[in-house]
Design a protein around this motif. Sequence first.
Motif, mmCIF file in Angstrom:
data_model
loop_
_atom_site.group_PDB
_atom_site.id
_atom_site.type_symbol
_atom_site.label_atom_id
_atom_site.label_comp_id
_atom_site.label_asym_id
_atom_site.label_seq_id
_atom_site.Cartn_x
_atom_site.Cartn_y
_atom_site.Cartn_z
ATOM 1 N N ALA A 1 0.859 -1.186 0.000
ATOM 2 C CA ALA A 1 0.000 0.000 0.000
ATOM 3 C C ALA A 1 0.895 1.235 0.000
ATOM 4 O O ALA A 1 1.965 1.230 0.602
ATOM 5 N N GLU A 2 0.433 2.278 -0.661
ATOM 6 C CA GLU A 2 1.219 3.508 -0.806
ATOM 7 C C GLU A 2 1.322 4.312 0.488
ATOM 8 O O GLU A 2 2.310 4.989 0.712
ATOM 9 N N ASP A 3 0.284 4.263 1.316
ATOM 10 C CA ASP A 3 0.283 5.040 2.555
ATOM 11 C C ASP A 3 -0.607 4.349 3.576
ATOM 12 O O ASP A 3 -1.200 3.307 3.302
ATOM 13 N N GLY A 4 -0.693 4.935 4.750
ATOM 14 C CA GLY A 4 -1.461 4.323 5.834
ATOM 15 C C GLY A 4 -2.940 4.185 5.549
ATOM 16 O O GLY A 4 -3.563 3.191 5.915
ATOM 17 N N THR A 5 -3.519 5.171 4.877
ATOM 18 C CA THR A 5 -4.945 5.109 4.545
ATOM 19 C C THR A 5 -5.221 3.982 3.556
ATOM 20 O O THR A 5 -6.176 3.228 3.713
ATOM 21 N N ALA A 6 -4.366 3.862 2.541
ATOM 22 C CA ALA A 6 -4.514 2.766 1.578
ATOM 23 C C ALA A 6 -4.300 1.426 2.275
ATOM 24 O O ALA A 6 -4.997 0.450 1.988
ATOM 25 N N ALA A 7 -3.354 1.377 3.209
ATOM 26 C CA ALA A 7 -3.107 0.144 3.961
ATOM 27 C C ALA A 7 -4.344 -0.262 4.756
ATOM 28 O O ALA A 7 -4.707 -1.436 4.806
ATOM 29 N N GLN A 8 -4.995 0.691 5.364
ATOM 30 C CA GLN A 8 -6.215 0.432 6.128
ATOM 31 C C GLN A 8 -7.269 -0.222 5.237
ATOM 32 O O GLN A 8 -7.897 -1.211 5.634
ATOM 33 N N ASN A 9 -7.454 0.289 4.032
ATOM 34 C CA ASN A 9 -8.436 -0.275 3.098
ATOM 35 C C ASN A 9 -8.044 -1.691 2.685
ATOM 36 O O ASN A 9 -8.892 -2.579 2.625
ATOM 37 N N MET B 1 4.577 7.219 7.600
ATOM 38 C CA MET B 1 3.916 7.145 6.297
ATOM 39 C C MET B 1 3.034 8.367 6.153
ATOM 40 O O MET B 1 2.567 8.908 7.153
ATOM 41 N N PRO B 2 2.768 8.787 4.924
ATOM 42 C CA PRO B 2 1.841 9.913 4.743
ATOM 43 C C PRO B 2 0.408 9.500 5.101
ATOM 44 O O PRO B 2 0.038 8.344 4.987
ATOM 45 N N GLY B 3 -0.359 10.455 5.560
ATOM 46 C CA GLY B 3 -1.773 10.211 5.856
ATOM 47 C C GLY B 3 -1.991 9.624 7.232
ATOM 48 O O GLY B 3 -2.546 10.255 8.105
ATOM 49 N N MET B 4 -1.542 8.419 7.437
ATOM 50 C CA MET B 4 -1.709 7.720 8.711
ATOM 51 C C MET B 4 -0.389 7.012 9.002
ATOM 52 O O MET B 4 0.072 6.218 8.194
ATOM 53 N N ASP B 5 0.221 7.294 10.151
ATOM 54 C CA ASP B 5 1.502 6.655 10.425
ATOM 55 C C ASP B 5 1.306 5.231 10.953
ATOM 56 O O ASP B 5 0.174 4.776 11.158
ATOM 57 N N GLY B 6 2.405 4.520 11.144
ATOM 58 C CA GLY B 6 2.347 3.121 11.556
ATOM 59 C C GLY B 6 1.710 2.915 12.922
ATOM 60 O O GLY B 6 1.041 1.910 13.158
ATOM 61 N N ILE B 7 1.904 3.859 13.828
ATOM 62 C CA ILE B 7 1.283 3.759 15.158
ATOM 63 C C ILE B 7 -0.225 3.899 15.034
ATOM 64 O O ILE B 7 -0.990 3.141 15.640
ATOM 65 N N GLN B 8 -0.687 4.857 14.248
ATOM 66 C CA GLN B 8 -2.129 5.025 14.041
ATOM 67 C C GLN B 8 -2.725 3.802 13.347
ATOM 68 O O GLN B 8 -3.824 3.370 13.689
ATOM 69 N N LEU B 9 -1.984 3.240 12.400
ATOM 70 C CA LEU B 9 -2.449 2.038 11.715
ATOM 71 C C LEU B 9 -2.540 0.869 12.700
ATOM 72 O O LEU B 9 -3.511 0.113 12.700
ATOM 73 N N ALA B 10 -1.542 0.738 13.571
ATOM 74 C CA ALA B 10 -1.567 -0.326 14.590
ATOM 75 C C ALA B 10 -2.769 -0.152 15.519
ATOM 76 O O ALA B 10 -3.438 -1.129 15.880
#
Length: 155
Positions: free
Chosen positions: A14-22, A38-47
């Motif tokens: 995924a290109e960024d945290g938001t795309a990773a979430q999807n 990462m742009p948009g949402m960092d790894g901590i926010q994704l976790a």
Amino acid sequence: MIHDWDGSVRVIEAEDGTAAQNVIDEALPDLVITDIRMPGMDGIQLAAYIRKNHPSMPVTIISGYEDFTYAREAIQYKVENYLLKPVDRQELNSLLNKLKMHHAERRENHIEQAMLACFYEPSDHRSLLTLESAFELNSSSAFHTIVFVHPPSQS
């Protein structure tokens, strides 16, 4: 490096945290490896998102920053591992082997619990669907055969 470890593993990027979430919501991966920045949402926010929405999904954070604040935040969201850049191939392989074994144990436990429900709980359609679902999660096997023999008094 992951394909070198096991070429049959499907890796989704995924290109960024938001795309990773999807991608995580759609693909439900067995493991998430994320950069901390990462742009948009960092790894901590994704976790944090993963812990809230997919609590049993393992997360590994990769970072070039040795700041303990990041590690402490990652621990708060039950991140299983924190790897520093550049990622050491042997360290990654060891991590992937450990997670693969843990995943196999969880899958076997899920199948065992579903079978026990079929045998010892009141028989209903849901317990058979749960068992079917457990076997579908175990896609590494070509086929499964289960024979249930019930006394005539039971449906």
